[in-house]
Enzyme design. Structure first.
Site, PDB file in Angstrom:
ATOM      1  N   GLU A   1       0.532  -3.891   3.714  1.00  0.00           N
ATOM      2  CA  GLU A   1      -0.831  -4.299   4.078  1.00  0.00           C
ATOM      3  C   GLU A   1      -0.843  -5.698   4.664  1.00  0.00           C
ATOM      4  O   GLU A   1      -1.409  -5.946   5.737  1.00  0.00           O
ATOM      5  CB  GLU A   1      -1.716  -4.247   2.835  1.00  0.00           C
ATOM      6  CG  GLU A   1      -3.151  -4.714   3.067  1.00  0.00           C
ATOM      7  CD  GLU A   1      -3.950  -3.675   3.801  1.00  0.00           C
ATOM      8  OE1 GLU A   1      -4.217  -3.890   5.000  1.00  0.00           O
ATOM      9  OE2 GLU A   1      -4.316  -2.660   3.201  1.00  0.00           O
TER      10      GLU A   1
ATOM     11  N   ASP B   1      -1.714  -6.704   8.588  1.00  0.00           N
ATOM     12  CA  ASP B   1      -2.882  -7.533   8.893  1.00  0.00           C
ATOM     13  C   ASP B   1      -2.508  -8.802   9.635  1.00  0.00           C
ATOM     14  O   ASP B   1      -3.119  -9.153  10.654  1.00  0.00           O
ATOM     15  CB  ASP B   1      -3.603  -7.906   7.596  1.00  0.00           C
ATOM     16  CG  ASP B   1      -4.288  -6.727   6.924  1.00  0.00           C
ATOM     17  OD1 ASP B   1      -4.329  -5.644   7.534  1.00  0.00           O
ATOM     18  OD2 ASP B   1      -4.770  -6.894   5.789  1.00  0.00           O
TER      19      ASP B   1
ATOM     20  N   SER C   1      -7.086  -0.200   7.749  1.00  0.00           N
ATOM     21  CA  SER C   1      -6.500  -1.528   7.556  1.00  0.00           C
ATOM     22  C   SER C   1      -5.903  -2.063   8.848  1.00  0.00           C
ATOM     23  O   SER C   1      -5.702  -3.271   8.971  1.00  0.00           O
ATOM     24  CB  SER C   1      -5.408  -1.488   6.490  1.00  0.00           C
ATOM     25  OG  SER C   1      -5.949  -1.469   5.207  1.00  0.00           O
TER      26      SER C   1
END
Length: 623
Positions: A301, A305, A537
């Site tokens: 994640e 990002d 995401s």
């Protein structure tokens, strides 16, 4: 007059409760049914430490709402005139009598000023106490609760009380009745089944014609692998270079020991953004957060990002916020860690900053129905403070389609959590579905009609279609929907065949998402290896990157940052629909249904569509 009002309040409190505050009659403040999917194991250890967060009322919040509405409305003469940190804090400060009466109550339990901390506006009081004292203060019993599916455990209660004379001076106390398991949107990060080494793209394959793209074309490889170049081409951002010196910043939030690896970032830059090689981001650690740099500890994640958000916006300064808190509680450990909700730790921190990033992306949430309305309200009031100060907040909309965030239909739990176990589509929190502000009251939870965060759904392939896992739908908590999205949402609902999913969603609720972006087949580097990954995401930092580029363009021309986006998004969509790429193919199945369809105009799968940076820049630098 102010001192007289305080004297009167204290005099009345003495009449109401002429005994030490801890012995006053208590009133039930909040209760919830036993949460679905959780099992009560046993009483919590008496010495387990809880950080109680006590929310004091914000009597002038309606004034802040008015400011937020005006500075965010592109048709208002005050558009862009954001408030300072000090101005916002003055508007959310509690009355002095609330502070005094709560202090008196805490002191009656042996808790004094040196034992507690306060938010800058003094609207939150935080104090660490053992369970035994929390139970005495709140006239409740804490237990260890285990989550049936994951085995995670937390210390919570299903009801609590406060002294009667404090009912108007305390809005809520947490952690008490909140059974949220904040996580990376359950499975919002989705690893591709395709081995990246097996991808073979014919170098001679002609580009794909996309009229809205930069030069009207997108590399054919973008149907197999999404890179920075693909995003720049597809969203008409080729050739724009943001400034590193105009004050623009972009931020990424990280939780639950998701670490953003700098070595992976350099591999990513070498592969996709060579001009950014040897640059990095600033890391801010909050509440015991970490950002370990061992390759084996790199977080999918966090890497996703940071690589795409910072890669898209280089050389704009980037910040990664790593917030600790809420680790899985270990019932067999006698001295467990604090089990508070980590999102409020970040929110409290960012509200204290003089110059937070103008654009912030978040990819963490939980089911709407696990979050007490009182808590949702206060979190949203924190978002409103940031919006009034000119901060744009993006949240990914989830990866369960219309379900509960679980991308696997076989394990989705699409039932209400109120004891009825009624089948229902399940929105997520924190998302714009909760954060409603503006000029008209929402009687259901006493919020308003203007919300201060933007939900980002997902697309896939070129030409774009809705990706099947794109979270979307309608809130069961916030009613009615926002005035600026009413027209767009009404058009969708009017075209929905009568009776479709009747009883499964609330057609009068705040609708999500607002916008969308590419959300699958993203090429990143994780623990030194190139992988393909996806989820909303990916969509949230991608859309956030475009917003940051728009902010850079405005700041370089002496214009203020965009701040809270949604009134602007829907106004532009109504006036210049081509500023967003309308997605009309695809659906978001969940809860045993096909979900909603992507259609012309706004839809609860892709919102108003994906951004056309070039057109948006022209509009927003002339505003």
């Amino acid at each position: 007059m102010r001192s007289l009002s305080i004297w009167l309040a204290l005099s009345l409190s003495a009449i109401v409760c002429a005994v030490p505050a801890k012995d006053c009659a208590h009133k039930l403040k909040e209760t919830v049914p036993p949460p679905r999917g959780w099992t009560k194991l046993r009483p919590a250890p008496a010495d387990h430490t809880i950080e109680l967060r006590i929310a004091l009322p914000q009597p002038n919040f309606s004034v802040l709402e008015k400011h937020l509405y005006e500075v965010s409305d592109p048709f208002h003469e005050r558009y862009g005139e954001h408030l300072s940190k000090e101005e916002v804090e003055a508007l959310v400060a509690p009355h002095d009598e609330s502070i005094h009466l709560v202090n008196e109550w805490l002191a009656s339990h042996g808790i004094y000023e040196d034992d507690l901390s306060r938010s800058p506006a003094k609207d939150w009081v935080m104090v660490k106490v053992p369970v035994s004292l929390a139970e005495e203060m709140l006239k409740t019993e804490y237990h260890i609760w285990s989550h049936d599916a994951s085995g995670n455990a937390i210390v919570r209660t299903t009801s609590y009380s406060i002294p009667e004379h404090l009912d108007e001076h305390i809005e809520l106390v947490q952690p008490t009745t909140m059974f949220s398991r904040m996580k990376s949107l359950k499975s919002t990060v989705r690893f591709s089944d395709v081995e990246i080494s097996s991808l073979a793209v014919n170098a001679d394959q002609p580009p794909i014609s996309v009229p809205s793209a930069s030069g009207g074309k997108v590399d054919a490889s973008c149907n197999e692998t999404i890179t920075i170049t693909c995003i720049q081409q597809l969203y008409n951002a080729v050739g724009f270079t943001p400034s590193a010196k105009n004050g623009n910043q972009i931020g990424i939030t990280g939780y639950l020991e998701q670490f953003a690896n700098i070595a992976d970032l350099q591999e990513f830059y070498a592969d996709q953004r060579p001009d950014a090689l040897n640059s990095t981001f600033k890391t801010i650690l909050i509440n015991g957060g970490l950002n370990n740099q061992t390759l084996s500890e790199a977080g999918a994640e966090a890497d996703l990002d940071t690589q795409f958000a910072f890669g898209l916006t280089f050389p704009t300064p980037g910040t990664f916020f790593s917030t600790g808190g809420s680790p899985p509680f270990k019932p067999d450990v006698l001295t467990p860690d604090n089990s508070n909700e980590p999102y409020t730790e970040w929110l409290n921190f960012i509200l204290k900053q003089e110059n937070p990033p103008q654009t912030i992306s978040t990819s963490y949430a939980d089911d709407e129905q696990t979050v007490p309305v009182s808590f949702a309200k206060r979190v949203c009031e924190g978002f409103a403070q940031l919006g009034a100060r000119g901060v744009s907040l993006m949240f990914s909309s989830g990866d369960g389609g219309v379900g509960d965030g679980d991308p696997d239909p076989a394990t989705q739990e699409c039932f209400t959590n109120d004891g009825r176990n009624v089948t229902r589509f399940v929105p997520l929190f924190p998302l714009p579905a909760h954060c409603e502000y503006g000029p008209k009251a929402n009687q259901y939870i006493d919020l308003k009609l203007l919300h201060s965060v933007t939900g980002v759904g997902g697309t896939i392939h070129v030409p774009e279609t809705a990706v099947f896992f794109s979270g979307g739908g309608f809130s069961d908590v916030v009613i009615p929907s926002s005035p600026y999205q009413n027209s767009a949402v009404s058009t969708f609902l009017d075209q929905l065949p009568a009776g479709t999913y009747e009883g499964l969603f609330n057609p009068n609720g705040r609708a999500i998402p607002d916008v969308s972006a590419q959300a699958d087949l993203f090429k990143i580097f994780l623990s030194g290896e190139a992988i393909l990954i996806g989820g909303t995401s990916a969509a949230a930092p991608t859309f956030s990157g475009i917003v940051s580029l728009l902010n850079s363009a405005r700041l370089s021309q002496g214009l203020p940052p965009l701040g809270f986006l949604n009134p602007l998004i829907y106004a532009i969509h109504a006036a210049t629909p081509s500023a967003f790429n309308d997605i009309t193919v695809g659906n978001n199945p969940g809860c045993g249904t096909p979900g909603f369809n992507a259609t012309k105009g706004w839809d609860p799968v892709t919102g108003v569509g994906t951004p056309n940076f070039g057109k948006l820049k022209d509009i927003l630098t002339a505003l």
